[in-house]
Scaffold this motif. Structure first.
Motif, PDB file in Angstrom:
ATOM      1  N   ARG A 195      52.565  42.368  44.357  1.00  0.00           N
ATOM      2  CA  ARG A 195      51.450  43.293  44.555  1.00  0.00           C
ATOM      3  C   ARG A 195      50.326  43.128  43.532  1.00  0.00           C
ATOM      4  N   PHE A 196      49.970  41.902  43.227  1.00  0.00           N
ATOM      5  CA  PHE A 196      48.862  41.630  42.312  1.00  0.00           C
ATOM      6  C   PHE A 196      47.535  41.968  42.985  1.00  0.00           C
ATOM      7  N   ALA A 197      46.690  42.716  42.308  1.00  0.00           N
ATOM      8  CA  ALA A 197      45.337  43.075  42.755  1.00  0.00           C
ATOM      9  C   ALA A 197      45.316  43.856  44.070  1.00  0.00           C
ATOM     10  N   VAL A 198      46.378  44.582  44.344  1.00  0.00           N
ATOM     11  CA  VAL A 198      46.390  45.440  45.524  1.00  0.00           C
ATOM     12  C   VAL A 198      45.340  46.540  45.328  1.00  0.00           C
ATOM     13  N   ARG A 199      44.563  46.790  46.360  1.00  0.00           N
ATOM     14  CA  ARG A 199      43.497  47.798  46.340  1.00  0.00           C
ATOM     15  C   ARG A 199      42.427  47.520  45.282  1.00  0.00           C
ATOM     16  N   ASN A 200      42.304  46.269  44.866  1.00  0.00           N
ATOM     17  CA  ASN A 200      41.220  45.885  43.956  1.00  0.00           C
ATOM     18  C   ASN A 200      39.905  46.161  44.670  1.00  0.00           C
ATOM     19  N   SER A 201      39.011  46.858  43.999  1.00  0.00           N
ATOM     20  CA  SER A 201      37.721  47.150  44.629  1.00  0.00           C
ATOM     21  C   SER A 201      36.545  46.609  43.831  1.00  0.00           C
ATOM     22  N   GLY A 202      36.793  45.890  42.726  1.00  0.00           N
ATOM     23  CA  GLY A 202      35.652  45.386  41.986  1.00  0.00           C
ATOM     24  C   GLY A 202      35.957  44.487  40.814  1.00  0.00           C
ATOM     25  N   ALA A 203      37.198  44.315  40.428  1.00  0.00           N
ATOM     26  CA  ALA A 203      37.535  43.478  39.280  1.00  0.00           C
ATOM     27  C   ALA A 203      37.493  41.998  39.653  1.00  0.00           C
ATOM     28  N   ILE A 204      37.264  41.171  38.639  1.00  0.00           N
ATOM     29  CA  ILE A 204      37.289  39.719  38.767  1.00  0.00           C
ATOM     30  C   ILE A 204      38.491  39.234  37.976  1.00  0.00           C
ATOM     31  N   SER A 205      39.293  38.350  38.574  1.00  0.00           N
ATOM     32  CA  SER A 205      40.505  37.915  37.888  1.00  0.00           C
ATOM     33  C   SER A 205      40.856  36.472  38.228  1.00  0.00           C
ATOM     34  N   VAL A 206      41.518  35.825  37.260  1.00  0.00           N
ATOM     35  CA  VAL A 206      42.129  34.519  37.469  1.00  0.00           C
ATOM     36  C   VAL A 206      43.579  34.632  37.037  1.00  0.00           C
ATOM     37  N   ILE A 207      44.463  34.102  37.867  1.00  0.00           N
ATOM     38  CA  ILE A 207      45.891  34.076  37.568  1.00  0.00           C
ATOM     39  C   ILE A 207      46.455  32.772  38.109  1.00  0.00           C
ATOM     40  N   GLU A 208      47.618  32.358  37.618  1.00  0.00           N
ATOM     41  CA  GLU A 208      48.133  31.040  37.959  1.00  0.00           C
ATOM     42  C   GLU A 208      49.269  31.070  38.969  1.00  0.00           C
ATOM     43  N   GLY A 209      49.432  32.190  39.636  1.00  0.00           N
ATOM     44  CA  GLY A 209      50.421  32.340  40.696  1.00  0.00           C
ATOM     45  C   GLY A 209      50.713  33.816  40.895  1.00  0.00           C
ATOM     46  N   VAL A 210      51.038  34.217  42.127  1.00  0.00           N
ATOM     47  CA  VAL A 210      51.329  35.629  42.408  1.00  0.00           C
ATOM     48  C   VAL A 210      52.561  35.738  43.303  1.00  0.00           C
ATOM     49  N   GLY A 211      53.243  36.877  43.181  1.00  0.00           N
ATOM     50  CA  GLY A 211      54.385  37.156  44.041  1.00  0.00           C
ATOM     51  C   GLY A 211      53.934  37.682  45.396  1.00  0.00           C
ATOM     52  N   ASP A 212      54.839  38.318  46.101  1.00  0.00           N
ATOM     53  CA  ASP A 212      54.570  38.825  47.443  1.00  0.00           C
ATOM     54  C   ASP A 212      53.497  39.921  47.436  1.00  0.00           C
ATOM     55  N   HIS A 213      52.778  40.036  48.537  1.00  0.00           N
ATOM     56  CA  HIS A 213      51.803  41.097  48.815  1.00  0.00           C
ATOM     57  C   HIS A 213      50.570  41.058  47.905  1.00  0.00           C
ATOM     58  N   GLY A 214      50.182  39.891  47.421  1.00  0.00           N
ATOM     59  CA  GLY A 214      48.989  39.770  46.590  1.00  0.00           C
ATOM     60  C   GLY A 214      47.731  40.106  47.382  1.00  0.00           C
ATOM     61  N   CYS A 215      46.787  40.754  46.727  1.00  0.00           N
ATOM     62  CA  CYS A 215      45.478  41.117  47.307  1.00  0.00           C
ATOM     63  C   CYS A 215      45.596  41.987  48.555  1.00  0.00           C
ATOM     64  N   GLU A 216      46.685  42.686  48.677  1.00  0.00           N
ATOM     65  CA  GLU A 216      46.894  43.577  49.814  1.00  0.00           C
ATOM     66  C   GLU A 216      45.895  44.741  49.729  1.00  0.00           C
ATOM     67  N   TYR A 217      45.269  45.073  50.833  1.00  0.00           N
ATOM     68  CA  TYR A 217      44.304  46.182  50.930  1.00  0.00           C
ATOM     69  C   TYR A 217      43.144  46.052  49.942  1.00  0.00           C
ATOM     70  N   MET A 218      42.816  44.855  49.544  1.00  0.00           N
ATOM     71  CA  MET A 218      41.697  44.620  48.630  1.00  0.00           C
ATOM     72  C   MET A 218      40.394  44.956  49.351  1.00  0.00           C
ATOM     73  N   THR A 219      39.472  45.617  48.653  1.00  0.00           N
ATOM     74  CA  THR A 219      38.197  46.009  49.256  1.00  0.00           C
ATOM     75  C   THR A 219      36.991  45.430  48.522  1.00  0.00           C
ATOM     76  N   GLY A 220      37.184  44.810  47.376  1.00  0.00           N
ATOM     77  CA  GLY A 220      36.076  44.244  46.615  1.00  0.00           C
ATOM     78  C   GLY A 220      36.603  43.387  45.484  1.00  0.00           C
ATOM     79  N   GLY A 221      35.678  42.818  44.730  1.00  0.00           N
ATOM     80  CA  GLY A 221      36.047  41.979  43.603  1.00  0.00           C
ATOM     81  C   GLY A 221      36.330  40.554  44.020  1.00  0.00           C
ATOM     82  N   LYS A 222      36.753  39.760  43.027  1.00  0.00           N
ATOM     83  CA  LYS A 222      37.099  38.351  43.273  1.00  0.00           C
ATOM     84  C   LYS A 222      38.378  38.036  42.536  1.00  0.00           C
TER      85      LYS A 222
END
Length: 186
Positions: free
Chosen positions: A51-78
């Motif tokens: 669940r990395f960056a779930v419901r993110n609405s404006g943050a900017i992020s870099v990561i080198e791998g994510v588990g299940d459900h990444g960026c779920e329900y994301m509404t903004g950001g990168k």
């Protein structure tokens, strides 16, 4: 778990016990990292739990791998992911943009929930897309000394072609409408 401004950089200590180039193979942040983030920047030299960056609405992020459900329900950001993704990636994603590095090598395509998003290959990117990705990865490298980021930047012309954009279809439609609608008609 939330970020509402500022900048965070998390990376392994120098004496961690594994090679610097292997940082992306190790979990550096747990589940629900950046859940509900609204602003700011976050750089992680390692991978996350679920669940990395779930419901993110404006943050900017870099990561080198994510588990299940990444960026779920994301509404903004990168979000830029430089390694593998888990299942159900981008489920319910209605806004923002995710860039995935080397999707084919990580076999990530099969884990993306395409119910609300489309995948755009690098051949369709604008120069602004490439500039944005590069600047964000440069900051990631500057703050974390990521070997993976350094490798990508050192041969940018080759590696930039390995990115895939995850773009919510309705968000893309609205952005295109805004580009073609004269300012006095809005």
């Amino acid at each position: 778990k939330i970020l509402s401004g500022g900048t965070i950089a998390i990376y392994p200590p120098h004496n961690v016990g594994f090679a610097k180039e292997d940082a992306g193979e190790h979990t550096i942040v747990g589940n629900a990292c950046l859940y509900g983030a609204t602003a700011g920047k976050a750089f992680f030299n390692g991978k996350s739990g679920e669940r990395f960056a779930v419901r993110n609405s404006g943050a900017i992020s870099v990561i080198e791998g994510v588990g299940d459900h990444g960026c779920e329900y994301m509404t903004g950001g990168k979000v830029i992911i430089l390694g593998p993704i888990g299942k159900n990636f981008a489920a319910g994603m209605s806004g923002g943009i995710a860039y995935l590095y080397d999707l084919e090598a990580t076999e990530g395509r099969k884990y993306i929930n395409t119910g609300m998003v489309e995948l755009e290959p690098a051949s369709t990117f604008t120069n602004d897309d490439f500039d944005d990705i590069r600047q964000i990865i440069e900051e990631h490298f500057s703050r974390t000394q990521s070997v993976k980021a350094e490798t990508i930047l050192n041969d940018w012309d080759t590696h930039r072609q390995l990115f895939t954009k995850v773009m919510p279809t309705d968000y893309k439609r609205v952005m295109l409408e805004r580009q073609t609608t004269p300012a006095n008609e809005e």
